[in-house]
Design an enzyme around this catalytic site. Structure first.
Site, PDB file in Angstrom:
ATOM      1  N   CYS A 129     120.127 -76.723  21.026  1.00 45.72           N
ATOM      2  CA  CYS A 129     120.022 -77.010  20.270  1.00 45.72           C
ATOM      3  C   CYS A 129     121.535 -77.166  19.034  1.00 45.72           C
ATOM      4  O   CYS A 129     121.663 -77.442  18.086  1.00 45.72           O
ATOM      5  CB  CYS A 129     119.166 -75.667  18.920  1.00 45.72           C
ATOM      6  SG  CYS A 129     118.138 -74.966  20.054  1.00 45.72           S
ATOM      7  N   HIS A 140     114.234 -79.390  12.985  1.00 43.86           N
ATOM      8  CA  HIS A 140     115.495 -79.611  14.210  1.00 43.86           C
ATOM      9  C   HIS A 140     114.960 -80.229  14.739  1.00 43.86           C
ATOM     10  O   HIS A 140     114.762 -80.400  16.759  1.00 43.86           O
ATOM     11  CB  HIS A 140     115.287 -78.095  14.345  1.00 43.86           C
ATOM     12  CG  HIS A 140     115.948 -77.505  15.567  1.00 43.86           C
ATOM     13  ND1 HIS A 140     117.032 -78.277  15.315  1.00 43.86           N
ATOM     14  CD2 HIS A 140     116.394 -76.820  15.811  1.00 43.86           C
ATOM     15  CE1 HIS A 140     117.928 -77.524  15.689  1.00 43.86           C
ATOM     16  NE2 HIS A 140     117.092 -76.761  16.688  1.00 43.86           N
TER      17      HIS A 140
END
Ligand SMILES: [Zn+2]
Lengths: 187, 394
Positions: free
Chosen positions: B90, B340
């Site tokens: 991430c 995201h």
């Protein structure tokens, strides 16, 4: 090569085995086995990237052989006593390779848990909802993540007692999980 | 820090629309190039000596590896100093930014393009979800069905148990970030009002987390340009200066996560960030924090020193993380509102911070007089924390 198999009930983190791990170079001449059947839709899609339990593929096959005896094991460093999870072939603390297999506690308590209701990986979509949690194992400095069976999410509480069990996956192999309430259904 | 480092400035960048995009991985890269180079009329491709690409899982999600030269070709670049891709799940985009910073500060590069990209929406989403399970320790944690939602659900469960944080407080984080996202044309969630009441009626994904507590699987890309300090004003009168950075990695297998409700790695990284920059939490007016889940933003307030430990829920309840509060958190819309795309998120946050420090963010999102901005991304199971600190003047 064989797994060390200390007899008797596992009784906390102090079990002693004492066989060092086989070296990978001893296996270098063996060819990997061919997969003879297509992958089935079990939750093991993520496990069976290659057959990790087979001694021709891994040096921690004793962990999986011990599961067949209903035992939950890991490695410990003979030099500094460090417990490893997952089982290791060299100690991350002192980097020595002299390790021993030890039994882990089979009774623990839920430190945290949740339930997967969507967004499951391949092979697990049909199994939702399912409960997962972190299990504190008294006497071992480990808090293991595992599938939790035996009770639905709504009937579980923090601190709930759970116990280790094995369950069949395929090809005669086993894996582990923890069960809340009731008797363990090992094998 | 040892030895003299050169100053590094962010001078421009661009962000593609985030969302479930009718666009492939290479197409997203070219869109980011159009927007990024479009923001810098004085920049020609031949001025770029280095390229850093943040992409988490192109091998699985786009069936493409060796993506840095692919991106270079698509952007018309022929880097002669550094070309590389960074993977940190991430935080892959932020990792690319920091690698570019290190290269420029050390003298390896004078002008670097940082591209973040991810294509996450696939015809079979179970395939994409499987890629999220292998971010964790696949054969020991992922195999039990561990992906991000159940892990962060356990974080929320422990934080609620130990500090009394409520589901209402979680919903307030999502309400705030979706409100900002509605004023951000690149955000995934547009024109949808998420009140706390509506959020608390959405389906449960992993209890206690509901759909509105979770960020999405998103396609998108972003591009940022970093230069050696003496060249900054060739491109803009108002650069953002990178004045501090830190990272901390504390575990991988969940057996070693320790307390779920306290993130020791973030606390340590924060202390290093503040030490390296000579600034403290009270100096920060804007923070782009990694709100992959609502509970994450609450824990981050605490570990970064914006409020005392355990009071993150109250902090959002009192409006302290909103415009006009102690520190405005996620005025871009956050991961909750923007979506995201793993590799793109960190680069998009930096582009947002540049606008905030330049005072050009849209009304309703601009933090008045913003001069210091903090950027944070966690990765995996919050086992790694990456921090950057940006400043208007240097
Ligand atoms: Zn050791």
């Amino acid at each position: 090569m064989t797994a060390s198999t200390p007899s008797g009930q596992s009784s906390g983190a102090g079990g002693d085995a004492g066989t060092t791990l086989p070296r990978s170079d001893a296996l270098a001449s063996e060819r990997p086995p061919r997969r003879e059947e297509p992958p089935d839709p079990s939750p093991l899609t993520l496990l069976d990237f290659y057959p990790p339990q087979d001694p021709r593929w891994t040096r921690i096959a004793p962990f999986f052989l011990a599961l067949k005896d209903g035992r939950f094991t890991t490695t410990r460093c003979t030099r500094d006593g460090t417990f490893h999870w997952p089982p290791a072939v060299a100690c991350p603390k002192c980097h020595r390779e002299e390790l021993q297999w030890v039994d882990l506690p089979t009774h623990g308590r839920l430190y945290a848990f949740s339930e997967v209701r969507g967004g499951a990986p391949l092979g697990m979509e049909g199994g939702v909802p399912f409960v997962v949690g972190l299990v504190d194992l008294p006497g071992a400095p480990l808090r293991l993540f595992s599938r939790i069976v035996g009770r639905p999410y709504a009937e579980l509480a923090l601190g709930e007692p759970v116990r280790f069990e094995t369950f069949p996956i395929r090809d005669g192999r086993l894996f582990y999980r923890f069960r809340a309430g009731g008797e363990p259904a090992t094998r | 820090m040892n030895g003299p480092l050169r100053r590094v400035a962010l001078v421009g960048g661009g962000i593609t629309p985030f969302g479930v995009r009718a666009a492939t991985f290479p197409e997203l890269i070219q869109e980011a190039g159009a927007r990024g180079f479009g923001s810098l009329p004085n920049l020609a491709p031949e001025d770029v000596d280095s390229l850093f690409v943040g992409a988490a899982q192109p091998e699985r999600l786009a069936f493409q590896s060796h993506v840095a030269p692919l991106a270079a070709e698509l952007l018309g670049l022929t880097p002669t100093r550094v070309i590389q891709r960074t993977e940190l799940a991430c935080a892959s985009g932020q990792s690319a930014l920091r690698s570019a910073y290190a290269a420029i500060a050390s003298g390896l590069s004078d002008l670097a393009v940082v591209l973040g990209v991810e294509k996450m929406n696939l015809p079979d989403m179970a395939e994409a979800n499987t890629s999220m399970a292998d971010v964790l320790d696949r054969p020991w944690d992922g195999v039990h069905g561990a992906t991000a939602p159940p892990f962060f659900a356990m974080v929320a469960q422990r934080h609620m148990h130990e500090y009394g944080t409520t589901e209402e407080q979680l919903a307030l984080v999502s309400e705030k970030n979706h409100r900002f996202a509605n004023r951000n044309p690149t955000a995934q969630f547009q024109g949808k009002v998420f009140t706390r009441e509506k959020l608390r009626g959405l389906p449960v994904v992993a209890p206690p987390l509901r759909l509105g507590d979770c960020s999405s699987m998103t396609d998108g890309a972003a591009l940022a340009v970093l230069v050696e300090g003496s060249r900054a004003r060739e491109f803009t009168d108002t650069p953002a200066w990178l004045v501090g950075s830190a990272q901390c990695s504390t575990f991988h297998n969940l057996a070693h996560a320790g307390s779920l409700s306290s993130w020791e790695g973030l606390r340590k990284a924060g202390q290093e960030l503040y030490r390296s920059s000579g600034l403290g939490p009270k100096d920060v007016q804007v923070a782009e924090l990694h709100d992959c889940f609502t509970i994450s933003e609450i824990v981050e307030y605490e570990e970064l020193g914006f409020c005392p430990k355990g009071e993150g829920g109250r902090f959002v309840e009192e409006g302290q993380s909103d415009l006009g509060g102690r520190v405005t958190v996620n005025p871009r819309g956050g991961l909750l509102g923007c979506g995201h795309p793993l590799g793109a998120t960190g680069v998009a946050q930096a582009v947002e911070i540049l606008g905030q420090l330049q005072g050009t963010a849209p009304s309703g999102r601009q933090v008045p007089g913003a001069a210091v901005a903090l950027q944070h991304n966690l990765s995996g199971s919050a086992n790694v924390h990456s921090l950057l600190l940006w400043r208007r003047e240097n």
